[in-house]
Every structure is written in C-alpha cells, then in structure tokens.
Design a protein around this motif. Structure first.
Motif, PDB file in Angstrom:
ATOM      1  N   ILE A 102     -49.303 -56.713 -31.826  1.00 22.09           N
ATOM      2  CA  ILE A 102     -48.145 -56.984 -33.231  1.00 22.09           C
ATOM      3  C   ILE A 102     -47.374 -55.606 -33.330  1.00 22.09           C
ATOM      4  O   ILE A 102     -46.375 -55.641 -33.780  1.00 22.09           O
ATOM      5  CB  ILE A 102     -48.959 -57.058 -34.664  1.00 22.09           C
ATOM      6  N   ALA A 120     -52.458 -62.148 -39.390  1.00 21.64           N
ATOM      7  CA  ALA A 120     -51.632 -63.063 -38.369  1.00 21.64           C
ATOM      8  C   ALA A 120     -51.857 -64.388 -38.654  1.00 21.64           C
ATOM      9  O   ALA A 120     -52.297 -64.960 -37.933  1.00 21.64           O
ATOM     10  CB  ALA A 120     -51.998 -62.509 -37.267  1.00 21.64           C
ATOM     11  N   THR A 154     -37.792 -58.732 -31.159  1.00 22.05           N
ATOM     12  CA  THR A 154     -38.820 -59.189 -32.116  1.00 22.05           C
ATOM     13  C   THR A 154     -37.779 -59.601 -33.269  1.00 22.05           C
ATOM     14  O   THR A 154     -36.963 -58.877 -33.753  1.00 22.05           O
ATOM     15  CB  THR A 154     -39.488 -57.985 -32.690  1.00 22.05           C
ATOM     16  N   GLU A 199     -41.199 -61.673 -46.099  1.00 18.44           N
ATOM     17  CA  GLU A 199     -41.400 -62.280 -45.006  1.00 18.44           C
ATOM     18  C   GLU A 199     -42.024 -63.850 -45.106  1.00 18.44           C
ATOM     19  O   GLU A 199     -41.751 -64.453 -44.379  1.00 18.44           O
ATOM     20  CB  GLU A 199     -42.483 -61.351 -44.325  1.00 18.44           C
ATOM     21  N   THR A 217     -45.031 -65.592 -33.778  1.00 18.98           N
ATOM     22  CA  THR A 217     -44.598 -64.242 -33.590  1.00 18.98           C
ATOM     23  C   THR A 217     -44.440 -63.280 -34.859  1.00 18.98           C
ATOM     24  O   THR A 217     -44.222 -63.919 -35.726  1.00 18.98           O
ATOM     25  CB  THR A 217     -43.290 -64.310 -32.909  1.00 18.98           C
ATOM     26  N   PRO A 218     -44.709 -62.313 -34.700  1.00 18.93           N
ATOM     27  CA  PRO A 218     -44.499 -61.166 -35.656  1.00 18.93           C
ATOM     28  C   PRO A 218     -42.920 -61.325 -36.145  1.00 18.93           C
ATOM     29  O   PRO A 218     -42.179 -61.055 -35.250  1.00 18.93           O
ATOM     30  CB  PRO A 218     -45.028 -59.604 -35.377  1.00 18.93           C
ATOM     31  N   ARG A 236     -40.079 -58.386 -38.318  1.00 18.06           N
ATOM     32  CA  ARG A 236     -39.876 -57.261 -38.889  1.00 18.06           C
ATOM     33  C   ARG A 236     -38.893 -57.248 -40.230  1.00 18.06           C
ATOM     34  O   ARG A 236     -37.930 -57.802 -39.981  1.00 18.06           O
ATOM     35  CB  ARG A 236     -39.714 -56.314 -37.870  1.00 18.06           C
TER      36      ARG A 236
END
Length: 437
Positions: A283, A320, A392, A414, A426-427, A429
């Motif tokens: 991550i 996660a 990302t 988020e 997927t992370p 940001r």
C-alpha cells in the motif's frame, strides 16, 4: 525495441554478481563473500556505445549433486539458452580448475557467442595470471577487476561487438507488472512456476530459498505479463544483515515497480502480523493488492472453515477492505490462474479515469451528506476536485484550509469515491491543496 540478452555465467565465487553490479551501475545483485549467494537469475539493463542489453546474473555452475546446486545449474542453463551472448567469468587468482573446463565444454555445445573474462586481475601479476584462461580454447581472454572497474570498458566493447544486429521491430505493448510477495516458505516460487508452466524460479523446502527478485515475462490469455517473484520478507527484528537485508530492500523496490501485488499467505499457519506488514509495504508503494490464501489443499475444507478464514481476513486487514482474495493451491493449481486474472483486473481498474464533472457531483453530494469540518468556528470550504495523472489512482481536492481537514474526513471522501466508482483491489490517494494552488 527488444533488448539482446547477455548471461553472466561461471563457477561459484568468481565475482559474477560483483561484475554484474559494476556493469549495470547499481547494487541489484546480492554480493557476499560466500560461494553460492546468488541462486536465481536476475536481470539488469546496461547501455554501452549506444546499445542497450539485458544482463542476466546467474547462480554458480558447479559439479555438486545436492538439490540446491543442481537447481542453480538448471537456472543457469535456462539463462544460457535465452542469451544472445554469454559472458563466461573465471578467477585469475585461483587459476583454471576442472569445473571451468566443464563449463567451457557446455558453452561450446550451446553454440552461443562466448566472451571470456578473467576476474580479480587487480594488478600486473593478476593480468599475467589471467593468460592461463587461454587453455579453455574460447578465444581472447579479457582481464578485468570487477571490484576496481579495470578492464570493464574493453570487456563491454567486446560484448557489444558480439551482439546480434539491431532489430527494427515495433516496441512491445507495455507489460503489466505483477509482484508475488509474502513471508518465506509460503509458496511464492511454486505459485510462479505453476503460472508460467516451467521451472523459472528455484523451488525448495528451506525457508528463504529465493533470495533475489527475478522477472518472468510470459503470455496469459493473449496478453504479455511480467511476473516478479521476490525474496520472502522475514519478521521485523529477525532480518539478518547482508543477504536478508538486501532481499527486503529489493522486495520493496520490486513493489515500487509493479502495478499490482499478489500477497501469498499460508493457510496452514493462518494470517500473521508479518503478512499484514507486507500488505502495508504494498500500500505504501501504491500498488494494487490481491490476497491468495495458499496451501488450501492442506487444510480441512468446509463452508464453515471458509467463512471463518474470511472473517479473519476482514479482521486482520481492516486497512484494506477493498482487497479481494482467493483460496489457492500452488501444488494442485487450484485458482492460481484465476488469481492472476484478478490481479490483471486490478490493473484495468487502476487505469480508469473519472471525469472532473462526475467528481464534482460526488463532492457536492458528499458535503451535503456530511459537511466539511470547522476550524476555529469557520467552515472549511472545498472548492474543486480532479483526478491527477498518476500510476496510483490519486484525487486532488482544493480546499481553503487543507491543514484543518482531519484524516477521518479524508477517509470519508475515499469511501465515497469507492462507493460510486468501485476502485476494487487498489489503494487510492487523497491529496489536499490550497484553493489558490
């Protein structure tokens, strides 16, 4: 354009990894004063006189019959088979030994172009000793010192001269990178071998068998994929200096150059704190993540057991919740290909672009449902949002006072993005910038 491949081969402890590092200009191969340190072949890129080539470092070729040396020999043989040019390294200090003659004969049978170099020629005496290598009957001997760099320029001149002519082919479509990560002995190499259908990585029962990261490119469902098998990451505090330390650093580097990681855990041992640490490394690197619960063939399976493990996954990876999982067996092949399909699906998700107008509507709805925080009695105002161009998925919110936005509100934004656009696996940001920026 496809790069020609140059394989560095030779018996153990002649300095192959030191020469490899010298030629590529970075410490990619593990270097220790211990024969047999390099077990799997690893790749680096060298540019010389306008030519790019892929340099392959291999394990030492010797005549031992033990399991690991034999496996290392097979890896080197595959590297030789793949190579356009073979760089055969001998030791000028110890002189030519019977194993060198055996390797020379093997290279003659391969029919490949061979460049012979005598390493550790650190002085005029060493250069004189290097002449002994002419008895191998492989042509000119290049005296070099990988440690000091002496003679490496002339050596590269000879390698470039031996390369096949440039090929004017279209550059291949970019290959998604999939890193296979996990604790030692969870079955990463077996998982990779099952995927590619050949013994590409050394597989052994000893924990920590794979010490180097190795890249394997193959075609899956009509698409080229680059797999990275990595050294197992040991529990923090138990990472030995030297080999294990370099392996950890390279594993993190492998994550940073991947698009998605498949995290293998051991179903027979359960999920450990180190498994969650490795997920954290992925991550932090900003890569996608798929969990593979390996060795599922070795546990008593039932619907109740499946639900129990899924509950443990939810509990141990609360950071996660977007990470998908599969129950797999590298031994039988169960769900191995399906896990790769999941990983490639994550790659597609990561490339999606959300229109700014759609993001603006999401921001308006999110603030209406849960107003932004106040700062000293003043309302924090969000002015704009857009998706940045980044590997990302990254969303930039323009705010009049970014420092006043609590991390819990970042998490809220988020979650709203995930609810509406489903960035599964997927992370993402969240960046906050001043409204005037």
């Amino acid at each position: 354009m496809a790069r020609p491949i140059v394989a560095v081969v030779g018996r153990p402890n002649v300095g192959k990894s030191t020469l490899f590092n010298r030629l590529i200009g970075e410490r990619l191969a593990i270097v220790e004063d211990l024969p047999g340190t390099t077990r799997d072949r690893i790749y680096g890129t060298v540019e010389w006189n306008g030519r790019e080539m892929s340099l392959v470092d291999t394990g030492g070729l010797d005549d031992e019959k033990a399991e690991i040396p034999q496996a290392v020999r097979r890896q080197a043989e595959v590297a030789i088979k793949e190579a356009d040019v073979v760089l055969f390294l001998v030791d000028a200090k110890t002189g030519i030994v019977p194993v060198d003659h055996d390797v020379a004969e093997q290279l003659r049978r391969s029919g490949k172009r061979v460049i012979l170099a005598a390493n550790k020629a650190d002085s005029w005496r060493g250069e004189a000793q290097a002449a002994e290598a002419y008895e191998l009957g492989l042509g000119e001997v290049h005296a070099v010192s990988a440690l000091q760099g002496h003679g490496t320029g002339d050596l590269l001149d000879a390698v470039v001269a031996a390369l096949p002519p440039r090929r004017t082919v279209e550059e291949e479509r970019a290959e998604p990178g999939v890193a296979i990560v996990g604790r030692p002995n969870v079955g990463k190499s077996s998982f990779l071998n099952r995927l590619v259908g050949e013994e590409r990585a050394v597989v052994g029962e000893e924990p920590g068998t794979t010490r180097d990261t190795i890249d394997t490119t193959f075609v899956h469902s009509g698409r080229r994929v680059r797999l990275v098998d990595t050294a197992g990451i040991r529990r923090r505090g138990r990472i030995e200096r030297g080999i294990e330390q370099y392996a950890l650093l390279r594993t993190i580097h492998a994550l940073e150059r991947a698009d998605v990681a498949i995290l293998l855990v051991d179903a027979t041992e359960g999920i450990t704190a180190q498994d969650t640490h490795i997920a954290g490394y992925a991550i932090e690197a900003g890569v996608g993540l798929v969990l593979a619960v390996n060795k599922w063939d070795a546990v008593e399976r039932s619907e109740e057991r499946t639900h129990e493990v899924e509950a443990i996954i939810e509990r141990e990876f609360p950071f996660a919740p977007w990470m998908g999982h599969r129950f797999v067996s590298a031994k039988t092949g169960r769900n191995v290909a399906a896990t790769l399909d999941d990983a490639l699906g994550v790659v597609e998700v990561r490339t999606q672009r959300i229109a700014t107008a759609d993001l603006h509507r999401l921001l308006v709805d999110a603030i209406a449902a849960h107003p932004a925080p106040t700062d000293k009695g003043r309302q924090v105002r969000f002015r704009h949002v857009t998706q940045a161009k980044a590997a990302t998925p990254t969303f930039v919110f323009f705010v009049d006072r970014p420092d006043a936005v609590h991390f819990t509100y970042r998490r809220y934004l988020e979650n709203k993005i995930r609810e509406r656009f489903e960035f599964l696996g997927t992370p993402i940001r969240i960046e906050l910038k001043g409204a005037r920026e």
